[in-house]
Design an enzyme around this catalytic site. Structure first.
Site, PDB file in Angstrom:
ATOM      1  N   ASP A  69      59.691   8.485   4.141  1.00  0.00           N
ATOM      2  CA  ASP A  69      59.068   9.435   4.885  1.00  0.00           C
ATOM      3  C   ASP A  69      57.648   9.900   4.545  1.00  0.00           C
ATOM      4  O   ASP A  69      57.243  10.502   3.723  1.00  0.00           O
ATOM      5  CB  ASP A  69      60.061  10.902   4.527  1.00  0.00           C
ATOM      6  CG  ASP A  69      59.564  12.129   5.635  1.00  0.00           C
ATOM      7  OD1 ASP A  69      58.776  11.781   6.851  1.00  0.00           O
ATOM      8  OD2 ASP A  69      59.906  13.202   5.210  1.00  0.00           O
TER       9      ASP A  69
ATOM     10  N   ASP B 188      54.073  10.254  10.958  1.00  0.00           N
ATOM     11  CA  ASP B 188      55.174  10.602  10.417  1.00  0.00           C
ATOM     12  C   ASP B 188      56.311   9.978  10.453  1.00  0.00           C
ATOM     13  O   ASP B 188      56.955   9.826  11.694  1.00  0.00           O
ATOM     14  CB  ASP B 188      55.646  12.007  10.711  1.00  0.00           C
ATOM     15  CG  ASP B 188      56.721  12.554   9.873  1.00  0.00           C
ATOM     16  OD1 ASP B 188      57.302  11.846   8.890  1.00  0.00           O
ATOM     17  OD2 ASP B 188      57.337  14.002  10.058  1.00  0.00           O
TER      18      ASP B 188
END
Ligand code: NAG
Ligand code: NAG
Ligand code: NAG
Length: 381
Positions: free
Chosen positions: A74, A261
């Protein structure tokens, strides 16, 4: 995992980062560094797919002897969190859980805290308090892609909100541009300070994270790099304009900073941008009141809509280049609470612009921590 832009997390990590800087600058230079270089390593990724591609996750091991776990890699967060055996029914979907009591190298940090994540995936809404982990601090040995780092800071998840329990993976490995934890440990061992991501649609498969390098077999043409807009700890770059089906508006045609992201599946825009972009796709796209920040349209109307979204960035050599989301990404599936309404790609959250997997899976992306830049090339499939 999702998303993972946590304001609380951001604040605490900024403090930790500052402390690191002080420590490093106060340290006396010692013998010249004798680094053995580590070769780049490929980590295959699985796709969590539920109506749409939500998250990409791969294997790590934690502890001694190694316990196999799965994590989302992530870029929107900073730390490592893994579901612990202490998390009971709240973690019933996390088949692989970490048992610190069975690891001889686990060191209990003795603190419990909560981590709030800012956005969700798929048909989840973008509201606060949906994504909260209750975690305990500790350190242990972590391995990924054949390399091992000792004493990695990690959080063991002892409780979580229900939205997290949908996930088929055990946790989240943050990969922010401030190298920390596992990634910093690899860099300290001589791994080049960058990683490449090949995030693909489920129908394509073969998704991959390359730690320490770039897999040139996964893209075509050349990489175009853009500088990070700030050194604030996010993978963020400035775009000069957004166009939808070739059209723009005064709000959309203005400089904006976007966070890249890999842990957010969709697109999140400030309401002023989200409203304009959605209106350019169709006036039938309306806020979905049951899930603040989400937008929907009758499913019967969505399939034929063109929704090509161009974000215009500037390359390091000063040329404009577009990153483009094709129309096929518009429909992220029916809402749980109303299956005749389909959620659309763009969510809104005040003061926040996030570009997630729905764009990233159309490019090979390079996350260059050392040179604080992001690179993109056309996916080679
Ligand atoms: C993770 O490890 C398991 C068990 O070793 C293996 O079956 C699986 O394919 C691995 N996942 C990925 C994405 O490589
Ligand atoms: C980027 O997209 C916009 C809107 O579709 C278009 O006008 C522009 O020519 C594109 N720029 C480049 C460099 O391709
Ligand atoms: C949609 O929801 C209705 C009512 O809950 C249900 O009867 C129907 O089977 C659902 N349709 C789909 C495609 O899931």
């Amino acid at each position: 995992m999702r998303a993972a832009i946590s304001l609380g997390l951001l604040a605490s990590l900024t403090a930790a980062g500052a402390a690191d800087v002080i420590k490093l600058s106060a340290r006396k230079p010692t013998a010249p560094l004798k680094r053995r270089s580590l070769q780049p390593t490929n980590v295959p990724l699985d796709d969590f797919f539920l109506n749409t591609d939500l998250q990409w996750y791969g294997n790590i091991t934690v502890g001694t002897p190694p316990q196999e776990l799965t994590v989302v890699f992530d870029t929107g967060s900073f730390t490592l969190e893994v579901a612990s055996v202490q998390c009971g029914s709240a973690c019933s979907n996390q088949k692989l859980k970490y048992d610190p009591s069975k690891s001889s190298t686990y060191v209990d940090g003795g603190q419990q805290t909560t981590l709030a994540f800012g956005t969700g995936v798929g048909v989840d809404p973008v509201v606060n308090n949906d994504y909260v982990l209750t975690v305990e601090t500790g350190t242990d040995t972590v391995s990924v892609g054949g390399y091992t780092v000792e004493n990695v800071d990690l959080y063991t998840i002892v409780d979580q909100t229900p939205k997290f329990n949908l996930d088929p993976f055990s946790g989240i490995q943050g990969l922010s541009p401030e190298a920390q934890g596992l990634f910093q440990g690899l860099v300290n061992q001589g791994l080049p300070s960058l990683f490449g991501m090949y995030l693909t649609a489920q129908s394509v498969g073969g998704a991959e994270l390359t730690l320490g390098g770039i897999d040139t077999s996964k893209y075509s043409g050349s990489l175009t790099y853009t500088d990070l807009a700030s050194s604030g700890g996010n993978w963020e770059a400035s775009a000069s304009s957004i166009a939808v089906n070739g059209q723009t508006s005064s709000n959309l045609n203005s400089n904006q900073v976007f966070i890249f992201d890999s842990g957010t599946s969709n697109i999140v825009l400030d309401p002023s941008l989200a409203d304009d972009a959605n209106a350019l796709i169709s006036p039938d796209i309306q806020p979905f009141s049951a899930e603040p920040g989400a937008y929907g349209i009758p499913c019967s109307k969505i399939s034929s809509l063109p929704a090509v979204i161009d974000f215009t960035f500037t390359s390091q050599s000063g040329n404009a280049f577009n990153l483009t989301i094709p129309s096929s990404e518009l429909n992220v599936g029916p809402f749980d609470s109303d299956n005749s309404t389909c959620q659309t790609l763009i969510n809104s959250l005040s003061g926040t612009n996030i570009i997630g997997g729905s764009l990233l899976k159309h490019y090979y992306s390079v996350w260059d921590v050392g040179q604080q830049r992001l690179g993109f090339a056309a996916n080679g499939h």
